[in-house]
Design an enzyme around this catalytic site. Sequence first.
Site, PDB file in Angstrom:
ATOM      1  N   ASP A 325       0.815  -1.212   0.000  1.00 47.61           N
ATOM      2  CA  ASP A 325       0.000   0.000   0.000  1.00 47.61           C
ATOM      3  C   ASP A 325       0.853   1.268   0.000  1.00 47.61           C
ATOM      4  O   ASP A 325       2.009   1.249   0.402  1.00 47.61           O
ATOM      5  CB  ASP A 325      -0.868   0.052   1.264  1.00 47.61           C
ATOM      6  CG  ASP A 325      -1.976  -0.976   1.241  1.00 47.61           C
ATOM      7  OD1 ASP A 325      -1.979  -1.842   0.344  1.00 47.61           O
ATOM      8  OD2 ASP A 325      -2.843  -0.907   2.133  1.00 47.61           O
ATOM      9  N   ASP A 326       0.200   2.346  -0.392  1.00 41.63           N
ATOM     10  CA  ASP A 326       0.684   3.731  -0.203  1.00 41.63           C
ATOM     11  C   ASP A 326       1.730   4.201  -1.216  1.00 41.63           C
ATOM     12  O   ASP A 326       2.126   5.353  -1.170  1.00 41.63           O
ATOM     13  CB  ASP A 326       1.277   3.971   1.199  1.00 41.63           C
ATOM     14  CG  ASP A 326       0.225   3.864   2.293  1.00 41.63           C
ATOM     15  OD1 ASP A 326      -0.940   3.563   1.966  1.00 41.63           O
ATOM     16  OD2 ASP A 326       0.584   4.060   3.459  1.00 41.63           O
ATOM     17  N   HIS A 379      -5.355   9.399   0.576  1.00 39.19           N
ATOM     18  CA  HIS A 379      -5.271   8.682   1.858  1.00 39.19           C
ATOM     19  C   HIS A 379      -6.048   9.327   2.992  1.00 39.19           C
ATOM     20  O   HIS A 379      -5.562   9.448   4.120  1.00 39.19           O
ATOM     21  CB  HIS A 379      -3.800   8.518   2.262  1.00 39.19           C
ATOM     22  CG  HIS A 379      -3.545   7.239   3.014  1.00 39.19           C
ATOM     23  ND1 HIS A 379      -3.730   7.133   4.377  1.00 39.19           N
ATOM     24  CD2 HIS A 379      -3.142   6.017   2.606  1.00 39.19           C
ATOM     25  CE1 HIS A 379      -3.429   5.902   4.762  1.00 39.19           C
ATOM     26  NE2 HIS A 379      -3.079   5.203   3.697  1.00 39.19           N
ATOM     27  N   HIS A 466       3.834  -2.300   3.032  1.00 39.88           N
ATOM     28  CA  HIS A 466       3.899  -0.959   2.431  1.00 39.88           C
ATOM     29  C   HIS A 466       5.220  -0.793   1.696  1.00 39.88           C
ATOM     30  O   HIS A 466       6.273  -0.964   2.310  1.00 39.88           O
ATOM     31  CB  HIS A 466       3.784   0.111   3.520  1.00 39.88           C
ATOM     32  CG  HIS A 466       2.472   0.082   4.247  1.00 39.88           C
ATOM     33  ND1 HIS A 466       2.223  -0.795   5.278  1.00 39.88           N
ATOM     34  CD2 HIS A 466       1.337   0.804   4.067  1.00 39.88           C
ATOM     35  CE1 HIS A 466       0.980  -0.597   5.714  1.00 39.88           C
ATOM     36  NE2 HIS A 466       0.417   0.366   4.996  1.00 39.88           N
TER      37      HIS A 466
HETATM   38 NI    NI Z   1      -2.401   3.204   3.383  1.00 40.63          NI
END
Ligand code: NI
Length: 515
Positions: A325-326, A379, A466
């Site tokens: 993620d991210d 986000h 992440h």
């Molecule tokens: Ni996130």
Amino acid sequence: MKKQKARSAPLYLTIVVLIMVLISVVLFGSLQFSTTDRDIHAEHKEYVIPSKYENIHTKTVEDQSDEKRYLLHASWPTTENETINTSLDAFASDFISEFEEVSADIKQSREEYIRETGNDGVTFHASYNLHFDVSFANDDYVAFTFTKHRNTGNTGTDEISTVIYDRNTGEEIPLSSLFADPNYLERLSELTRRDLYERVESSADESEFDSEDQRKEWIKSFKTVMVDPGTEPTEDNFSSIVINSEGFLEINFDKYQVAPGTWGVVTVQIPLSEVRDLFSEEVRSLFDLNIEPEKGASAQPPINTETPSGKVDCSVEKCVALTFDDGPSAYTAELISILSEKRIKATFFVLGINARIQQQTILDLTHAGMEIGNHTWDHKDLTKLSIDEINDQVNRTADLIETITGSRPELVRPPYGAINEATAIAINAPVVLWNVDPEDWRYQNSEYITSHVVENAKPGAIILAHDIYETTVKAMPGIIDELQAAGYRFVTVSELVGEGRLVDGKILSYISKDF
Ligand code: NI
């Protein structure tokens, strides 16, 4: 508020220019600015990414302490110039420290409140968000427009500012250097007031007032209470200035600076013909250039997503899905090499704000056979947003990814895993959570991450990680080797879950728990 139906319109690519030239340089760059508008329904401009972005990557810090009560998501750029990076790191670090102080204060107030009242103190929380656009980039200069979002109650503020750097010396260049006229602030004040007054008048719908007098009174007070103070001719009031290639000077105002919060960040566009004389000679000469957009990544044809590894039947084999993620971030390229070398596939839930900066990384992911999922635009906790805002977060990101890769991401992972039934329905896509979480944002330790994942993996596991942490990327070779030795196959989330079980508005963690 007017409702412009923008999402169904074809995504339109725009190249925008911020003028910032002090000395005489042959400047021929294309750049973009994604408009923020008073209305979230307004059309979002996406754009082709110029090759000058090559050395610009994103860095991200995320925090979600105390059961998601205190949320931080900060991303900022890195460049090839260490002096610029030091300055940007310090800028981000100030924002992060502020979040830490504010959330510590709120935490203390909350504890006192709970002690005194016996109530749960549900209204005590903090959400901080820092993100950026590349407003301009050529070989000599780069300009970033930052938005700082702060929410410590029922409503949030957005603060917007533009920073320009000399890419050779690393020096920051003040916006005032763009102008030759010493009275440029007075002139900008005058012109933005004119535009905003018109907007105020047109927003005052007769049917909403009992009389014309009442309407006039409302307009007058809007102007004197909101517009005038926010457009006083000071450098602080004009801290985000961009010039676009469509012939406009764009001035961005913070949320609440010139209008109520419902207007959000307000952008005023002034025809360059009206302000041409304000600029320095060098800047002015640019307007005569016929700026053509550079051919960017999105001009490439759709990608062939066929992978060499072939189909895996997860009803027979032990499958797990790695999810990241991210990103994309400065560490994603290394991760792609690791995964490609081991010939495995994973799913990347990317943020629109980062995908926009690292479009080439998105293409690299697709070329390597990875699945791209949607982690929203910037986000925010979706459970705290309106349905329109949720749609905007999801669709804006999906539109961008579709523009870059030619295919639209199907899966959505909500930031922080924050989800409820109503939010899932509003998302209107399969919602993917996880069931193995090494909390790599908390334990930035590769050995710990490896052992947690290996010990908790089971057939059907969706593993959360992440690609914004170097420690996470470094943990991957070990995780992959150990799980492969235990007979696991690595697949994408879509392969793991299977076609028939991808249902819009349905939360997939419930399904994956049954595996
Ligand atoms: Ni996130």
